[in-house]
Write an enzyme that holds these catalytic residues in place. Structure first.
Site, mmCIF file in Angstrom:
data_model
loop_
_atom_site.group_PDB
_atom_site.id
_atom_site.type_symbol
_atom_site.label_atom_id
_atom_site.label_comp_id
_atom_site.label_asym_id
_atom_site.label_seq_id
_atom_site.Cartn_x
_atom_site.Cartn_y
_atom_site.Cartn_z
ATOM 1 N N HIS A 137 -3.045 -15.593 8.722
ATOM 2 C CA HIS A 137 -2.840 -14.441 7.838
ATOM 3 C C HIS A 137 -2.029 -13.394 8.594
ATOM 4 O O HIS A 137 -2.318 -13.097 9.755
ATOM 5 C CB HIS A 137 -4.177 -13.823 7.415
ATOM 6 C CG HIS A 137 -4.027 -12.473 6.763
ATOM 7 N ND1 HIS A 137 -4.538 -11.301 7.306
ATOM 8 C CD2 HIS A 137 -3.398 -12.103 5.627
ATOM 9 C CE1 HIS A 137 -4.237 -10.283 6.531
ATOM 10 N NE2 HIS A 137 -3.551 -10.741 5.501
ATOM 11 N N SER A 138 -0.981 -12.861 7.963
ATOM 12 C CA SER A 138 -0.213 -11.757 8.506
ATOM 13 C C SER A 138 0.300 -12.090 9.914
ATOM 14 O O SER A 138 1.030 -13.053 10.085
ATOM 15 C CB SER A 138 -1.063 -10.484 8.481
ATOM 16 O OG SER A 138 -0.288 -9.339 8.711
ATOM 17 N N MET A 139 -0.091 -11.316 10.933
ATOM 18 C CA MET A 139 0.390 -11.593 12.276
ATOM 19 C C MET A 139 0.022 -12.996 12.730
ATOM 20 O O MET A 139 0.792 -13.659 13.443
ATOM 21 C CB MET A 139 -0.165 -10.583 13.270
ATOM 22 C CG MET A 139 0.353 -10.769 14.689
ATOM 23 S SD MET A 139 -0.490 -9.688 15.859
ATOM 24 C CE MET A 139 -2.136 -10.413 15.874
#
Length: 342
Positions: A137-139
């Site tokens: 998720h994300s980073m």
């Protein structure tokens, strides 16, 4: 691609386990109505020479999934979708360096997706994980894109939640951005040696929700139950390394990201929140998606209602997408088909 109709609501659970490093953050079960036996988490410690990465594992079987959280989050980020995964899967949700219960980078280390990628590779070698599905998720998804391109032999499939690519800056801006980065880094390095700020629990929950712009109270409490701890006066302090707060994305050019995407050939799933973070123009996202799809054995990109932490606010829908993708990956592997969509 439009999302499916909302599936039948499943039981939800908050991780209520206690470890040596978890706080007493309250996550009232009355809000969730969950069977406690749905959780069988085991805390994991992985020595990677300079320090220890920590995480939590559940399930058993030959198939493995590695989960990586987003910037300043922690291994609890997948608590609401992990129970939906099929039988026969080992799922490891890992705290990246400087996050959750993992050790902080030693002095002089730079927090950067490439550094995270190196730490994850060492952890996988220490565990003996030679082949696994990468969920980010994300980073964590940014790290996953890099990892899938650099170590393709490790990655059976890659799943990204609300990331197609991060920001890119043109090379002529690198010098000024590096100046800003290192000035911020040294400032945070100094602050990290000082006494941390102490918050009341409700105040910290509110700050977490406001800072994320995408979490609800349930999600904030899930993350803070691993990301903060209680101190003597009953207040709460955050456990993350202040140095990890420095903004680090943007130092890989758009053209380089496209080539990285083009080099990944394992099955790919992108779950994009329609009100999630936007780092590029639609035209650039389309170029990236085309590059991902170019030589991919199976490619799918789905868009759904929600904000950046969509896996915590709409876990049933995200979990359904992931399970459908895993089934299609089996079809690709066993039947050699590639024209399948989630």
């Amino acid at each position: 691609m439009p999302g499916p109709g909302s599936p039948k609501r499943k039981s939800e659970v908050i991780d209520g386990e206690e470890t040596n490093n978890t706080s007493s953050f309250s996550c009232p079960s009355a809000h969730h109505g969950v069977k406690t036996d749905a959780w069988e988490w085991e805390e994991v410690e992985i020595d990677i020479d300079w320090g220890v990465l920590r995480g939590k594992k559940r399930g058993s079987g030959p198939r493995k999934i590695l989960g990586l959280h987003g910037w300043l989050d922690n291994a609890n980020t997948f608590d609401l979708i992990a129970p939906m995964f099929p039988q026969g899967i080992q799922f490891l949700s890992l705290d990246l360096p400087g996050h959750g219960n993992s050790d902080h980078f030693p002095p002089g280390f730079i927090y950067d997706p490439r550094g995270y990628m190196g730490a994850v590779k060492k952890a996988m070698k220490a565990l003996g994980w030679e082949r696994f599905i990468f969920l980010g998720h994300s980073m964590g998804a940014v790290v996953g894109i890099l990892y899938s391109a650099v170590f393709p032999e490790d990655v059976e499939a890659f799943i990204s939640i609300d990331i197609i690519k991060p920001w890119s800056s043109p090379p002529e801006k690198y010098a000024a951005q590096f100046t800003k980065y290192f000035n911020q880094y040294f400032d945070h390095e100094t602050k990290a040696t000082q006494k941390p700020l102490i918050y009341e629990e409700d105040e910290l929950v509110k700050k977490t929700i406001e800072g994320s712009k995408s979490l609800d109270e349930r999600g904030a409490r899930i993350l803070l139950s691993r990301g903060a701890r209680t101190v003597e006066n009953g207040g709460m302090i955050l456990k993350r390394d202040l140095r990890a707060k420095v903004y680090f994305i943007g130092f890989i050019s758009f053209e380089a990201w496209v080539e990285l995407a083009r080099s990944i050939r394992c099955p790919l799933l992108f779950v994009k929140a329609n009100d999630g973070h936007k780092y590029e123009t639609k035209e650039r996202y389309d170029i990236m998606l085309a590059a991902f799809e170019e030589d991919c054995r199976h490619f799918s990109c789905v868009e759904m209602e929600g904000k950046h932490h969509v896996h915590l606010t709409h876990p049933e829908i995200v979990g359904t997408y992931i399970n459908s993708f895993l089934e299609k990956c089996d079809s690709v592997i066993h039947n050699g088909t590639s024209n399948v969509n989630v």
